[in-house]
Scaffold this active site. Structure first.
Site, PDB file in Angstrom:
ATOM      1  N   LYS A   1      -8.155   1.867   2.183  1.00  0.00           N
ATOM      2  CA  LYS A   1      -7.544   1.782   0.857  1.00  0.00           C
ATOM      3  C   LYS A   1      -6.374   0.816   0.871  1.00  0.00           C
ATOM      4  CE  LYS A   1      -3.907   3.172   0.256  1.00  0.00           C
ATOM      5  NZ  LYS A   1      -2.537   3.701   0.277  1.00  0.00           N
ATOM      6  N   THR A   2      -6.311  -0.080  -0.078  1.00  0.00           N
ATOM      7  CA  THR A   2      -5.099  -0.817  -0.428  1.00  0.00           C
ATOM      8  C   THR A   2      -5.436  -1.838  -1.495  1.00  0.00           C
ATOM      9  OG1 THR A   2      -3.349  -2.364   0.268  1.00  0.00           O
ATOM     10  CG2 THR A   2      -5.390  -2.422   1.525  1.00  0.00           C
TER      11      THR A   2
ATOM     12  N   MET B   1       1.735  -8.053  -6.958  1.00  0.00           N
ATOM     13  CA  MET B   1       1.881  -7.344  -5.686  1.00  0.00           C
ATOM     14  C   MET B   1       1.151  -8.073  -4.554  1.00  0.00           C
ATOM     15  SD  MET B   1       1.885  -3.221  -6.170  1.00  0.00           S
ATOM     16  CE  MET B   1       3.449  -2.413  -6.502  1.00  0.00           C
ATOM     17  N   GLY B   2       1.638  -7.822  -3.362  1.00  0.00           N
ATOM     18  CA  GLY B   2       1.068  -8.421  -2.162  1.00  0.00           C
ATOM     19  C   GLY B   2       2.168  -8.997  -1.296  1.00  0.00           C
TER      20      GLY B   2
ATOM     21  N   GLY C   1       0.591   4.122  -0.815  1.00  0.00           N
ATOM     22  CA  GLY C   1       0.602   3.794  -2.236  1.00  0.00           C
ATOM     23  C   GLY C   1      -0.727   4.068  -2.905  1.00  0.00           C
TER      24      GLY C   1
ATOM     25  N   TYR D   1       2.806  -1.857 -10.532  1.00  0.00           N
ATOM     26  CA  TYR D   1       2.438  -0.471 -10.812  1.00  0.00           C
ATOM     27  C   TYR D   1       1.377  -0.359 -11.899  1.00  0.00           C
ATOM     28  CZ  TYR D   1       6.492   0.580  -7.942  1.00  0.00           C
ATOM     29  OH  TYR D   1       7.361   0.649  -6.888  1.00  0.00           O
ATOM     30  N   GLU D   2       1.299  -1.399 -12.762  1.00  0.00           N
ATOM     31  CA  GLU D   2       0.315  -1.361 -13.849  1.00  0.00           C
ATOM     32  C   GLU D   2      -1.115  -1.245 -13.328  1.00  0.00           C
ATOM     33  OE1 GLU D   2       3.818  -3.854 -15.291  1.00  0.00           O
ATOM     34  OE2 GLU D   2       2.683  -3.547 -13.442  1.00  0.00           O
TER      35      GLU D   2
ATOM     36  N   ASP E   1      -3.694  -4.374  -2.003  1.00  0.00           N
ATOM     37  CA  ASP E   1      -3.271  -5.674  -1.491  1.00  0.00           C
ATOM     38  C   ASP E   1      -4.424  -6.486  -0.910  1.00  0.00           C
ATOM     39  OD1 ASP E   1      -0.732  -5.045  -2.244  1.00  0.00           O
ATOM     40  OD2 ASP E   1       0.064  -4.767  -0.228  1.00  0.00           O
TER      41      ASP E   1
ATOM     42  N   ASP F   1      -1.565   0.971   8.033  1.00  0.00           N
ATOM     43  CA  ASP F   1      -0.685   1.864   8.781  1.00  0.00           C
ATOM     44  C   ASP F   1      -1.245   3.287   8.839  1.00  0.00           C
ATOM     45  OD1 ASP F   1       1.170  -0.022   9.491  1.00  0.00           O
ATOM     46  OD2 ASP F   1       2.537   0.384   7.839  1.00  0.00           O
TER      47      ASP F   1
ATOM     48  N   ARG G   1       4.273   8.936   2.174  1.00  0.00           N
ATOM     49  CA  ARG G   1       4.339   7.883   3.197  1.00  0.00           C
ATOM     50  C   ARG G   1       4.809   8.395   4.558  1.00  0.00           C
ATOM     51  NH1 ARG G   1       3.408   2.921   1.113  1.00  0.00           N
ATOM     52  NH2 ARG G   1       3.580   2.638  -1.150  1.00  0.00           N
TER      53      ARG G   1
END
Length: 552
Positions: A202-203, A250-251, A81, A426-427, A205, A176, A145
């Site tokens: 990167k993430t 998100m999370g 993502g 997504y924002e 979350d 991952d 992905r």
């Protein structure tokens, strides 16, 4: 293409590097640290990674560059993502590569790891890369992905690398993706391929972190973006004084985003999934907890409020988790076909009632019908419930309403409750990166090339001391295997990077815990406003509350 004024202005922003990387590449040397081992399952991880396990952590410092000079052809992949700052990782990598040798080449494999397998790439040049400096998104080469995890895939990847004379691959991704990077690095090492693999954390979350990785990139920008929106909603709620806003963020696996947004905005309620699991809270207990806040605020004449809900919280509720497991079993194999042939929800409900245990059916029965149906929507590739599709913000507002209706019937609630719902995800994933993320990501990319130049393989680009000014940041690298443990995935034990959950004994949660009772009853909202790119350092280079509290 017409550009916005901010986009034009951001092109000229010069990201700040850690002090030891500002001396010029010829003046950067390596300081080796201690040997490493994995966070758990040391013998199993060591057996799976005999060529890349147990290597030393390293830091870069001022000194004579002792690396062997050679032409580098590097491939870069954006995986998973989107997260703000990804473009700057690529730009930092490109600039370091070109500063070392103008003849060095950077290939961008398109649309994620599949670009490497399909030999689908572009060659970066100044004109192309300058269009993406300090901007959000992953559209510079796209993401995907596809997992790099089979020997057949590795063999294809090696052939592509040989075809282009590639000396290193940089994989920019989450837990991952970096697990896949470690496995690919081991394959290349075992086959004497002469190709290095470097990862970048990167993430949005925030769950790719540990004692070494203080923060994954994108978390800063995404949480600031969500916090601005939550602050705006809080201002509206405090103005209209007639709505309770339930906001999902998100999370799925961890609640870092929800906690950071709560620390930034001080809402009335914020659920933390890890606490829900620790206390084994039921849906009814959670609804009661939120309803208590609604009642107490109503008694003060405040029939409004804001509740933040982590995306994956329902998976942490023991009774709901058991329900999902039973549903997955109920629809396994041919049973799914029988269920899908039923034409009405009444028929499907009877099928469900017959297949679930009494305990799980009791949980299922209290759910609103739209949530019940969401549990039987399209399955993931493994046939499991897609929990991320469950509108948990609507679930909890419905449970709270039912709770309040019961209180109203007993005469213990005389106020009003009107709920509105939001989902912020997504924002925040492709927002213009904050100065922090622009600097951090550029440093990660620049640093990744230093790891390549010094011959490291299976390492993660690491920049630490992030709560301090960029001049004091420390650049270096750590073996990816240091973060790994064994977990059960799809019926098999597999090596994976251990996800970092919210620590209930950690300073960020403890601060939240110490203040939330007051926030639940009083209106203590704070309004972070939009991300600032120009102005005083204390405003523009502000780090997250989470990182600031952790490093106090």
């Amino acid at each position: 293409m017409k550009l916005s004024p901010l986009q034009i202005a951001r092109y000229s922003y010069v990201p700040k590097l850690p002090g030891m990387l500002r001396n010029g590449i010829s003046e950067i040397c390596v300081k080796e640290g201690a040997l490493t081992e994995s966070v758990a399952d040391q013998e199993k991880i060591k057996a799976l990674f005999p060529n890349t396990y147990g290597k030393r952590e390293i830091t870069f410092q001022k000194g004579k560059n002792t690396s062997v000079s050679k032409k580098q052809v590097v491939g870069v992949i954006l995986s998973g993502g989107q997260a703000p700052g990804g473009h700057n990782v690529v730009c930092g990598l490109y600039d370091a590569l070109k500063q070392t040798n103008k003849e060095n080449v950077l290939l961008g494999f398109k649309n994620g790891p599949s670009g490497l397998l399909d030999d689908n790439y572009l060659i970066f040049d100044d004109e192309y890369i300058n269009q993406f400096r300090n901007t959000g998104g992953f559209d510079i080469i796209g993401s995907g992905r596809t997992k790099l995890e089979t020997k057949e895939q590795f063999a294809v990847a090696l052939e592509v690398c040989k075809k282009h004379g590639i000396t290193a691959i940089v994989i920019i991704g989450g837990d991952d993706s970096n697990t896949n990077a470690a496995v690919l690095a081991e394959y290349f090492a075992a086959n004497n391929a002469g190709v290095q693999v470097i990862g970048c954390p990167k993430t949005i979350d925030g769950d790719l972190k540990n004692d070494d990785i203080e923060c994954s990139f994108g978390f800063d920008t995404a949480t600031k973006t969500y916090s601005e929106l939550i602050g705006n909603i809080q201002r509206d709620a405090n103005s209209a004084k007639k709505y309770w806003h339930f906001i999902k963020v998100m999370g799925r696996s961890a609640s870092h985003v929800a906690l950071e947004c709560a620390l930034e905005t001080q809402p009335n309620i914020c659920l933390i999934s890890e606490e829900v699991a620790s206390k084994k809270m039921s849906l009814a207990q959670i609804a009661d907890y939120i309803a208590d806040s609604v009642v107490k605020r109503s008694e003060k004449g405040m029939n409004f409020g804001v509740a933040i809900i982590p995306e994956g919280v329902v998976e942490f509720v023991p009774e709901f988790k058991k329900l999902i497991q039973e549903i997955n079993e109920l629809l396994a194999g041919s049973k799914a076909d029988a269920f899908n042939l039923l034409s009405t929800w009444k028929e499907k409900y009877a099928f469900i009632e017959e297949g679930l245990t009494k305990e799980s059916m009791a949980v299922f029965a209290i759910l609103p019908e739209n949530i019940q149906q969401q549990l039987f929507m399209e399955r993931d590739p493994h046939g499991n419930v897609q929990v991320s599709l469950i509108e948990s913000e609507k679930l909890f507002s419905a449970l709270v309403k039912a709770n309040l209706d019961e209180r109203k019937a007993k005469g213990t609630f005389k106020g009003k409750f009107n709920a509105l719902h939001h989902f912020f995800g997504y924002e925040g994933r492709c927002a213009f990166p904050s100065n922090f993320d622009a600097d951090y990501c550029y440093s990660l990319g620049y640093n990744a090339f230093m790891l390549i130049q010094y011959g490291y393989n299976g390492y993660l680009s690491k920049v630490s001391n992030l709560s301090k000014p960029a001049e004091e940041w420390v650049a270096g690298g750590m073996p990816i295997t240091k973060m790994m443990n064994m977990e059960r995935r799809h019926g098999e034990d597999k090596p994976v990077i251990k996800k970092a959950l919210v620590e209930l004994e950690g300073k960020p949660f403890k601060y939240f815990e110490a203040h939330r009772d007051e926030w639940a009853v009083e209106t203590c909202y704070t309004y972070p406003g939009a991300i600032q790119y120009y102005g005083p350092t204390e405003v523009c280079d502000l780090t997250t509350r989470t990182l600031a509290l952790e490093k106090e």
